[in-house]
Design a protein around this motif. Structure first.
Motif, short mmCIF file in Angstrom:
data_model
loop_
_atom_site.label_atom_id
_atom_site.label_comp_id
_atom_site.label_asym_id
_atom_site.label_seq_id
_atom_site.Cartn_x
_atom_site.Cartn_y
_atom_site.Cartn_z
N LYS A 197 0.82 -1.22 0.00
CA LYS A 197 0.00 0.00 0.00
C LYS A 197 0.85 1.27 0.00
CE LYS A 197 -0.52 -0.45 5.03
NZ LYS A 197 -1.48 -0.73 6.13
N SER A 254 1.10 4.01 -3.05
CA SER A 254 0.42 5.24 -2.64
C SER A 254 0.99 6.49 -3.32
CB SER A 254 0.53 5.40 -1.12
OG SER A 254 0.06 6.67 -0.70
N ASP A 270 0.78 9.22 -2.03
CA ASP A 270 1.28 9.99 -0.90
C ASP A 270 2.44 9.28 -0.20
OD1 ASP A 270 -0.76 11.89 -1.31
OD2 ASP A 270 -2.16 10.70 -0.11
N GLY A 271 2.85 8.13 -0.76
CA GLY A 271 3.90 7.33 -0.13
C GLY A 271 5.28 7.91 -0.33
N VAL A 302 -0.37 6.41 3.51
CA VAL A 302 -1.24 5.66 2.62
C VAL A 302 -2.18 6.62 1.91
CG1 VAL A 302 -3.00 3.87 2.46
CG2 VAL A 302 -1.15 3.66 4.12
N GLY A 303 -2.25 6.48 0.60
CA GLY A 303 -3.17 7.28 -0.21
C GLY A 303 -3.65 6.45 -1.38
N ALA A 321 -3.92 4.44 -4.66
CA ALA A 321 -2.87 3.71 -5.38
C ALA A 321 -2.72 4.25 -6.80
CB ALA A 321 -3.20 2.23 -5.42
N THR A 343 -8.20 -0.52 4.04
CA THR A 343 -7.20 0.09 3.16
C THR A 343 -7.40 -0.34 1.72
OG1 THR A 343 -5.55 0.26 4.91
CG2 THR A 343 -4.73 0.27 2.66
N TYR A 372 -8.40 2.57 -0.97
CA TYR A 372 -7.31 3.12 -1.77
C TYR A 372 -6.82 2.26 -2.93
CZ TYR A 372 -6.87 6.19 2.31
OH TYR A 372 -7.11 7.09 3.33
#
Length: 338
Positions: A100, A104, A106-107, A111-112, A114, A181, A185
């Protein structure tokens, strides 16, 4: 319980008298619709199943990671075939279980949503095509987990492909009850159960965290499956292996439990009989391996459950108790003493 003990005693007595195995002797004792025992058996269901455990890798951006996973899957397919299996079952993420945080937007620290453009789709598809080709060459049914791409803007499914012994995808199961999750996402949820038949044995498929939902296993009992193939990447929380045993026992069918090698020390892959007992399990040393079992419903591990437990549960749920209920003041008075 007395009837079951008497039944087993009759089968063992015949085996001792004739020198047959328990399985062979059992073929002469099958239930009639009324529940009595008749002397001639129907043909029992039987198929050799291999359950696998493989290392699960989590970065679909790395083409060589995907290729290495594909090579390991195909090596285990060859081993399963050599050991007489007609169907082989792999864990969730057998080619890759996308992390994840890796996926992401935002990774890697949060977690944001995908970003599925990061996946090496052509390499993934190439490995799956090679697996299907080998399934055809080995004449081996293969149930392999993968991400299933949808049309643009829609998130993919987390899926199990069912590849026949002719190398064709005959159906696909998409995980329905996803983690928070996953559904928030990463993936689009599936919508329906899936069954397929191989050599006269009916299978159902489940994935991921669906072990925690007994209603899904009960649904497959109603669909008359003989075995549920459950693939996951994780075995916690909730003593997942023990839950799998419980689902097998309460539904009186086989459960194939396939997990990554990372969990082999505490919860290796294996096959559970309809009585809830483990029949065979993979290596516990972290190595890729397969366990091969004959899903024979006339075997001692299955016969009682198939012959008595499952039919009786169905009969009891159909309302058999209604005609035995009584009207009695001492029954209606919940405070009546002794």
């Amino acid at each position: 319980m007395t009837a079951r003990r008497n039944f087993k005693r009759q089968v063992r007595a015949r085996a001792a008298k004739t020198g047959e195995s328990y399985t062979s002797a059992l073929r002469h004792f099958r239930p009639t619709p009324s529940g009595d025992v008749m002397s001639e058996a129907r043909n029992p269901k039987s198929v050799w199943l291999a359950v696998a455990q493989t290392p699960v890798r989590d970065d679909p951006r790395d083409a060589e990671v995907l290729r290495e996973s594909g090579r390991e899957v195909r090596a285990l397919m060859r081993e399963a075939s050599t050991r007489g299996a007609r169907i082989v079952h792999f864990p969730e993420g057998a080619i890759c279980s996308p992390n994840k945080l890796v996926m992401s937007v935002d990774g890697p620290d949060a977690v944001g949503p995908a970003d599925w453009d990061r996946c090496q789709w052509p390499v993934l598809h190439s490995e799956l095509a090679a697996i299907a080709e080998l399934a055809r060459d080995l004449r081996l049914w293969t149930v392999i987990a993968s991400v299933h791409r949808l049309t643009e803007t829609n998130r993919p499914h987390n899926s199990l492909y069912v590849i026949s012994d002719r190398g064709a995808v005959v159906t696909r199961y998409d995980e329905r009850l996803l983690s928070k999750t996953k559904v928030s996402y990463m993936y689009s949820p599936g919508i329906s159960p899936v069954t397929f038949d191989a050599d006269g044995v009916r299978f159902g498929c489940l994935l991921g965290m669906e072990i925690h939902y007994p209603e899904l296993f009960a649904e497959y009992e109603k669909l008359n499956v003989d075995c549920v193939l459950f693939s996951t990447t994780g075995v916690s929380p909730g003593a997942v292996a023990a839950q799998a045993q419980g689902h097998a026992a309460v539904n009186s069918y086989w459960v194939s439990f396939s997990v990554p090698t990372q969990h082999s020390a505490t919860a290796p892959s294996g096959v559970i009989a309809p009585n809830g007992d483990w029949l065979e399990r993979c290596a516990t040393d972290g190595s890729p391996s397969v366990a091969v079992v004959n899903l024979d419903d006339s075997s001692e591990a299955a016969a009682e459950s198939v012959t008595y437990a499952r039919p009786w549960r169905r009969e009891s749920r159909a309302g058999v108790y209604a005609e035995h209920q009584v009207t009695d003041p001492r029954s209606e008075d919940r405070t009546a003493a002794f």
